[in-house]
Write a protein that holds these residues in place. Structure first.
Motif, PDB file in Angstrom:
ATOM      1  N   ASN A 131       9.734   2.134   0.927  1.00 52.63           N
ATOM      2  CA  ASN A 131      10.437   1.234   0.009  1.00 52.63           C
ATOM      3  C   ASN A 131       9.466   0.159  -0.432  1.00 52.63           C
ATOM      4  N   LEU A 132       9.385  -0.054  -1.726  1.00 51.99           N
ATOM      5  CA  LEU A 132       8.555  -1.124  -2.260  1.00 51.99           C
ATOM      6  C   LEU A 132       9.433  -1.997  -3.143  1.00 51.99           C
ATOM      7  N   CYS A 133       9.463  -3.286  -2.840  1.00 51.32           N
ATOM      8  CA  CYS A 133      10.256  -4.239  -3.609  1.00 51.32           C
ATOM      9  C   CYS A 133       9.321  -5.315  -4.139  1.00 51.32           C
ATOM     10  N   ARG A 134       9.307  -5.494  -5.432  1.00 50.39           N
ATOM     11  CA  ARG A 134       8.502  -6.546  -6.050  1.00 50.39           C
ATOM     12  C   ARG A 134       9.442  -7.619  -6.576  1.00 50.39           C
ATOM     13  N   GLU A 148       5.458  -8.881  -2.898  1.00 43.74           N
ATOM     14  CA  GLU A 148       5.649  -7.435  -2.791  1.00 43.74           C
ATOM     15  C   GLU A 148       5.879  -7.112  -1.326  1.00 43.74           C
ATOM     16  N   THR A 149       6.977  -6.428  -1.055  1.00 45.04           N
ATOM     17  CA  THR A 149       7.307  -6.045   0.311  1.00 45.04           C
ATOM     18  C   THR A 149       7.405  -4.525   0.366  1.00 45.04           C
ATOM     19  N   LEU A 150       6.574  -3.931   1.197  1.00 41.10           N
ATOM     20  CA  LEU A 150       6.548  -2.482   1.356  1.00 41.10           C
ATOM     21  C   LEU A 150       6.987  -2.165   2.779  1.00 41.10           C
ATOM     22  N   SER A 160       8.216   9.128   2.228  1.00 39.96           N
ATOM     23  CA  SER A 160       6.863   8.695   2.602  1.00 39.96           C
ATOM     24  C   SER A 160       5.908   9.866   2.821  1.00 39.96           C
ATOM     25  N   THR A 201      11.801   3.563  -4.184  1.00 30.24           N
ATOM     26  CA  THR A 201      12.046   4.241  -2.912  1.00 30.24           C
ATOM     27  C   THR A 201      11.663   5.707  -3.071  1.00 30.24           C
ATOM     28  N   LEU A 257       0.176  -1.369  -6.847  1.00 29.88           N
ATOM     29  CA  LEU A 257       0.421  -2.211  -5.677  1.00 29.88           C
ATOM     30  C   LEU A 257      -0.660  -3.279  -5.611  1.00 29.88           C
ATOM     31  N   THR A 313       5.706  -2.847   7.947  1.00 28.21           N
ATOM     32  CA  THR A 313       6.149  -3.673   6.831  1.00 28.21           C
ATOM     33  C   THR A 313       4.964  -4.479   6.327  1.00 28.21           C
TER      34      THR A 313
END
Length: 166
Positions: free
Chosen positions: A96-99, A86-88, A113, A110, A140, A19
């Motif tokens: 999953n990448l959430c900004r 930003e959480t990857l 990978s 999403t 990113l 994470t």
């Protein structure tokens, strides 16, 4: 570093996940903000002591108040822009990448990978870091410095290779 990696322990199947949490760097912490505003107010007030009891003081007070409000408002706005996160989350099956931008809905991407490619190239900025799965390309760490994006690219490639077992 304005970004941090966390690794989870292997689950029952031996899978590990990574994470990444990235935030813009802020050089003035909240405590420093209080000190800055206080010292600025005192330094502006010192020359005003000579004007106590004069009409000139009343003419300058609105401008002093406007100056203090401008400093306060500008620094608060800077802090709000620093709430970008930003959480990857990276597993062997999914990325999953959430900004999170303040005042906007979260943007989530999403993908599988296995198909993700990390690219560092010349673009709108130096060391433009993107992730692509062949269908879509996303940026990113737009708020990171070029050196931090280069380091993040290296870390991300290493973690992807670890999950793929190559």
């Amino acid at each position: 570093m304005p970004y941090e990696w966390k690794t989870t322990a292997p689950d029952d199947f031996g899978a590990v996940s990574f994470t990444l949490t990235a935030r813009p760097y802020r050089s003035l912490p909240r405590r420093g903000f209080v000190w800055f505003i206080g010292v600025t107010a005192v330094l502006i007030a010192l020359p005003m002591i000579a004007l106590l009891g004069t009409v000139l003081l009343w003419g300058l007070l609105p401008f002093i108040a406007l100056t203090m409000w401008g400093l306060w408002h500008g620094l608060q706005r800077s802090y709000r822009s620093g709430e970008i996160t930003e959480t990857l989350t990276l597993t062997n099956r999914e990325l999953n990448l959430c900004r999170h931008d303040p005042g906007r809905a979260d943007r989530i991407w999403t993908t599988n990978s296995y198909w993700v490619r990390v690219m560092l190239r010349k673009g709108p900025v130096e060391n433009y870091l993107t992730l692509s799965d062949g269908q879509r390309e996303i940026e990113l760490g737009a708020f990171l410095t070029p050196e931090e994006r280069r380091d993040l690219c290296r870390d991300l490639q290493r973690n992807l290779q670890a999950l793929r077992g190559t």
